[in-house]
Motif scaffolding. Sequence first.
Motif, mmCIF file in Angstrom:
data_model
loop_
_atom_site.group_PDB
_atom_site.id
_atom_site.type_symbol
_atom_site.label_atom_id
_atom_site.label_comp_id
_atom_site.label_asym_id
_atom_site.label_seq_id
_atom_site.Cartn_x
_atom_site.Cartn_y
_atom_site.Cartn_z
ATOM 1 N N LEU A 160 -4.691 -17.694 4.228
ATOM 2 C CA LEU A 160 -5.556 -16.523 4.033
ATOM 3 C C LEU A 160 -5.250 -15.839 2.702
ATOM 4 O O LEU A 160 -6.160 -15.370 2.009
ATOM 5 C CB LEU A 160 -5.368 -15.536 5.185
ATOM 6 N N SER A 161 -3.979 -15.799 2.328
ATOM 7 C CA SER A 161 -3.582 -15.186 1.060
ATOM 8 C C SER A 161 -4.199 -15.919 -0.121
ATOM 9 O O SER A 161 -4.657 -15.296 -1.095
ATOM 10 C CB SER A 161 -2.055 -15.171 0.936
ATOM 11 N N MET A 162 -4.227 -17.251 -0.064
ATOM 12 C CA MET A 162 -4.816 -18.026 -1.156
ATOM 13 C C MET A 162 -6.328 -17.803 -1.255
ATOM 14 O O MET A 162 -6.893 -17.711 -2.353
ATOM 15 C CB MET A 162 -4.528 -19.524 -0.958
ATOM 16 N N VAL A 163 -6.982 -17.705 -0.115
ATOM 17 C CA VAL A 163 -8.431 -17.460 -0.102
ATOM 18 C C VAL A 163 -8.737 -16.103 -0.733
ATOM 19 O O VAL A 163 -9.632 -15.975 -1.585
ATOM 20 C CB VAL A 163 -8.988 -17.529 1.330
ATOM 21 N N VAL A 164 -7.985 -15.074 -0.324
ATOM 22 C CA VAL A 164 -8.188 -13.741 -0.886
ATOM 23 C C VAL A 164 -7.903 -13.753 -2.394
ATOM 24 O O VAL A 164 -8.620 -13.116 -3.171
ATOM 25 C CB VAL A 164 -7.284 -12.710 -0.168
ATOM 26 N N SER A 165 -6.875 -14.489 -2.823
ATOM 27 C CA SER A 165 -6.549 -14.582 -4.254
ATOM 28 C C SER A 165 -7.714 -15.147 -5.045
ATOM 29 O O SER A 165 -8.040 -14.661 -6.145
ATOM 30 C CB SER A 165 -5.316 -15.464 -4.449
ATOM 31 N N ALA A 166 -8.352 -16.180 -4.502
ATOM 32 C CA ALA A 166 -9.487 -16.802 -5.189
ATOM 33 C C ALA A 166 -10.660 -15.831 -5.296
ATOM 34 O O ALA A 166 -11.314 -15.730 -6.351
ATOM 35 C CB ALA A 166 -9.908 -18.070 -4.440
ATOM 36 N N VAL A 167 -10.927 -15.096 -4.236
ATOM 37 C CA VAL A 167 -12.049 -14.150 -4.230
ATOM 38 C C VAL A 167 -11.804 -13.012 -5.230
ATOM 39 O O VAL A 167 -12.703 -12.627 -5.990
ATOM 40 C CB VAL A 167 -12.261 -13.590 -2.804
ATOM 41 N N VAL A 168 -10.587 -12.472 -5.235
ATOM 42 C CA VAL A 168 -10.260 -11.370 -6.152
ATOM 43 C C VAL A 168 -10.326 -11.835 -7.609
ATOM 44 O O VAL A 168 -10.837 -11.124 -8.474
ATOM 45 C CB VAL A 168 -8.866 -10.794 -5.829
ATOM 46 N N GLU A 169 -9.813 -13.032 -7.895
ATOM 47 C CA GLU A 169 -9.855 -13.531 -9.264
ATOM 48 C C GLU A 169 -11.297 -13.763 -9.716
ATOM 49 O O GLU A 169 -11.640 -13.519 -10.880
ATOM 50 C CB GLU A 169 -9.053 -14.825 -9.380
ATOM 51 N N ALA A 170 -12.141 -14.227 -8.800
ATOM 52 C CA ALA A 170 -13.553 -14.403 -9.149
ATOM 53 C C ALA A 170 -14.172 -13.066 -9.536
ATOM 54 O O ALA A 170 -14.974 -12.987 -10.481
ATOM 55 C CB ALA A 170 -14.302 -15.022 -7.969
ATOM 56 N N LYS A 171 -13.822 -12.004 -8.825
ATOM 57 C CA LYS A 171 -14.327 -10.669 -9.160
ATOM 58 C C LYS A 171 -13.791 -10.218 -10.520
ATOM 59 O O LYS A 171 -14.540 -9.634 -11.333
ATOM 60 C CB LYS A 171 -13.934 -9.664 -8.081
ATOM 61 N N ARG A 172 -12.501 -10.496 -10.801
ATOM 62 C CA ARG A 172 -11.922 -10.094 -12.088
ATOM 63 C C ARG A 172 -12.638 -10.792 -13.236
ATOM 64 O O ARG A 172 -12.964 -10.170 -14.264
ATOM 65 C CB ARG A 172 -10.426 -10.426 -12.111
ATOM 66 N N LEU A 173 -12.911 -12.089 -13.080
ATOM 67 C CA LEU A 173 -13.598 -12.838 -14.129
ATOM 68 C C LEU A 173 -15.041 -12.366 -14.304
ATOM 69 O O LEU A 173 -15.594 -12.411 -15.410
ATOM 70 C CB LEU A 173 -13.558 -14.337 -13.806
ATOM 71 N N PRO A 221 -11.453 -3.669 -17.106
ATOM 72 C CA PRO A 221 -11.546 -2.380 -16.403
ATOM 73 C C PRO A 221 -11.616 -2.558 -14.885
ATOM 74 O O PRO A 221 -12.596 -2.194 -14.228
ATOM 75 C CB PRO A 221 -12.843 -1.779 -16.962
ATOM 76 N N LEU A 222 -10.571 -3.133 -14.351
ATOM 77 C CA LEU A 222 -10.459 -3.353 -12.910
ATOM 78 C C LEU A 222 -9.033 -3.023 -12.504
ATOM 79 O O LEU A 222 -8.076 -3.513 -13.117
ATOM 80 C CB LEU A 222 -10.785 -4.814 -12.558
ATOM 81 N N SER A 223 -8.868 -2.175 -11.498
ATOM 82 C CA SER A 223 -7.533 -1.728 -11.099
ATOM 83 C C SER A 223 -6.660 -2.881 -10.642
ATOM 84 O O SER A 223 -7.113 -3.785 -9.931
ATOM 85 C CB SER A 223 -7.640 -0.686 -9.983
ATOM 86 N N VAL A 224 -5.397 -2.827 -11.043
ATOM 87 C CA VAL A 224 -4.436 -3.846 -10.643
ATOM 88 C C VAL A 224 -4.207 -3.829 -9.131
ATOM 89 O O VAL A 224 -3.719 -4.815 -8.554
ATOM 90 C CB VAL A 224 -3.101 -3.630 -11.397
ATOM 91 N N LEU A 225 -4.581 -2.737 -8.474
ATOM 92 C CA LEU A 225 -4.401 -2.638 -7.021
ATOM 93 C C LEU A 225 -5.280 -3.632 -6.256
ATOM 94 O O LEU A 225 -5.056 -3.855 -5.067
ATOM 95 C CB LEU A 225 -4.688 -1.209 -6.553
ATOM 96 N N TRP A 226 -6.268 -4.216 -6.946
ATOM 97 C CA TRP A 226 -7.054 -5.276 -6.301
ATOM 98 C C TRP A 226 -6.182 -6.485 -5.949
ATOM 99 O O TRP A 226 -6.558 -7.306 -5.099
ATOM 100 C CB TRP A 226 -8.189 -5.714 -7.234
ATOM 101 N N LEU A 227 -5.053 -6.615 -6.599
ATOM 102 C CA LEU A 227 -4.156 -7.740 -6.316
ATOM 103 C C LEU A 227 -3.276 -7.493 -5.087
ATOM 104 O O LEU A 227 -2.636 -8.421 -4.590
ATOM 105 C CB LEU A 227 -3.248 -8.018 -7.522
#
Length: 570
Positions: free
Chosen positions: A419-432, A449-455
Motif C-alpha cells: 500500500l505504501s508503494m501504491v501511495v508513493s506512485a500516486v503522490v509522485e504523479a501529482k508532484r510531476l 509549489p507542493l507541500s512536502v507533507l504530501w509525502l
Amino acid sequence: MEDSVPAAGEHQLSFSGKKPGGWITFPFITATMACLTLAAGGWINNLLVYMNAEFNVPSIDSAQIWNVVNGCTTMFPVVGAIIADSYLGCFSVIWISSLISLLGIVLLMLTATVDSLRPLPCESSTNSCAAPSKAQYAVLYTALALAIVGVSGTRYTIGTMGADQFDQPKHHGTFWNWFIFTLYTSSAISSTLIVYVEDNVSWGLGFGLCAVANVVGLAVFVLGRRFYRHVKPQGSPFLGLARVVVAAVRKRKVAPAVEISEESEDYYYYQKPESGATKAVAATPTKAFRFLNRAAVKTEGDTNPDGSVAKPWKLCTVQQVEDLKTLIRIFPLWSSGIFLCLPLAAQTSLAILQALSMDRRVVGHFKLPAGSMIVFILLSTSISIAIIDRFLSPFWNKLTRRPLTPLQRVGTGQVITFLSMVVSAVVEAKRLKEVRSHDLQGQTGAIVPLSVLWLVPQLALAGISEGFHFPGNVAFYYQEFPASLKSTSTAMVTLFVGIAFYLSSAVVGIVRKTTGWLPDNVNDGRMDNVYWVFSLVCGLNFGYYVVCAWLYKYQVVGDEDHLGEEDDRL
C-alpha cells in the motif's frame, strides 16, 4: 590426525559465572541503544544531504552512496554477530565497536570543520561545482568506513545481549518490541534535532553531538557490566554445520535405510552435562532432508573410548544435523525479506530527493530538513509498535485464544508495504503534474509549489509496515535459530535489509541507464513509474511469502507459548 571435539555442547547457550540478567539490565541495554542510535542516526540520516551540499556530489550519486552506506550498516552486523557467537562474546564486541564508531564520527566531524578536507562551495552565478580531490574522498571514506564498522558491531549485537538476559519466550517478545521501539524513537530524535542542527547551525556541531552521544552510550553500557548475564562464546558454530555436510557426503555409501532408522543407538548424541540446553535434542533425526542424517550415523572408529568424536569431519551429533536442517527450512522465508525491504530501501532515498524539490515550509518560516523526512517512518514505527504490543496483540489473543505469531506480523507488514508503494506512485504523479503545470522542467534547483507533507502518508505507511514486520522477523529468527547462533539470528534480519539496500542501488542504477525515469533533476523524470514497479515487486513477493509461511512449521519453544505448535500457519 584429526582433533577430537565435543560436539553437541557447541550448540547450547553456556553462561559464565553466576546467572544474573533479568529486567534489571533493561535500562542499561536500552539507554546504550538509545545513545548509540542517536550517534549513528545523526550522521547516517543526513549523509545524502551532506554529500550533496558540502562535497558537491550529484543528487542521484549521493543517493547511491547513501544506499551503499545503509547497506553496509545493515549487512555487516552479521560479521559482528559471528565474532560475538564464536570468539569474543557480545560484551567485548559492543564496547570495541563503540570505540571504532567514535573514531569514525570524530573524523567525519573534522571533514566538516577543516576547510581543506572538503571541496570549495559551488558558484551560484555559473552553477559550477568543484569535485572533491582524491585526498578529500579518502578522508571522507575512511571516516565512513570506521563509523560503519562501529555501527555494525553494536546495533543488533546489543539486542541479542539484551534478549539473552531473559529465559521465557514471552519476555523475549516484550523485550524485542521495546528494544525496537527505542531504536526507532532514538532514530526519530536524531533525524529531527541533530539533523536540524546540521542544516541550520553547523555540520561540525551536529557531528559533535553524535560523538557526545556515542561516549555516553559506551559509558552507560560499561556501568551495567556487573548486572549482565554473559554468554560464553563456544567456537564457530558454522564449522559444526560445515562438518555435517562433509560427514554426510563422506558417508554417502551408508545403507539408505539408516537415514530413517528409528533406533536411537544408530546415532551419535554426545552432550556435555553442563551445557544447559534451551531446546530438547531429537530422539532420532527427523525425516526431512534425511540424506544429512548420515552425518550422525555411528560407524567403527568414529568415537573415542570416552564418547567424544574421534573424527569430527566424519561424525556429527543429531543436534548439529537438526540445526543445519533448521537453517535450510528457514532460508525461503529469509529470502522473502530481501524483496520486502528492497522497495522500502529505495523509497527512503527517493523521498529525500523528492523533498529537496518540494516546498518544505511547515510552520511560519521553519523549513523541514530533507534529511528529516525519515522521521515520519521512525515515528509511525514507534507508535505502531506500542499499539501492537499494548492493544492489538492482547485483542488478537482474546479474539482467537492464540497469540499473534511472528509470521502473521510479517505478513501484515508485507501488505502495508504494498500500500505504501501504491501511495508513493500516486503522490509522485501529482508532484510531476505540478511540475508540468508550472513549466519547471529543465530548471536546476526548481522548487515545486507542493507541500512536502504530501509525502507523509507513504512514509507513515512504510513505518507502520516496519512496526509489524521488523519485530516479527527479529522474534522469529531469535526463536527459531539454533542456540549457538543467537547473535547471528538477529543479524540475519539486518543481512537481508543490507542486501536490499545494495539491490536498490543496483536497481536505481539500471533504471537510470535504461530509462529516463531518474535523471539528476528529478523534475524531468518519471519516478512514479519506479514506484509502480516496486508495487509489483511487493505483490509478487507477498504471494511467495504466503506459500513459504504456510509450509513452515515452528520449532517447539515452550508450552506456555502457542508458537511452538506445529500446525500454526500464517
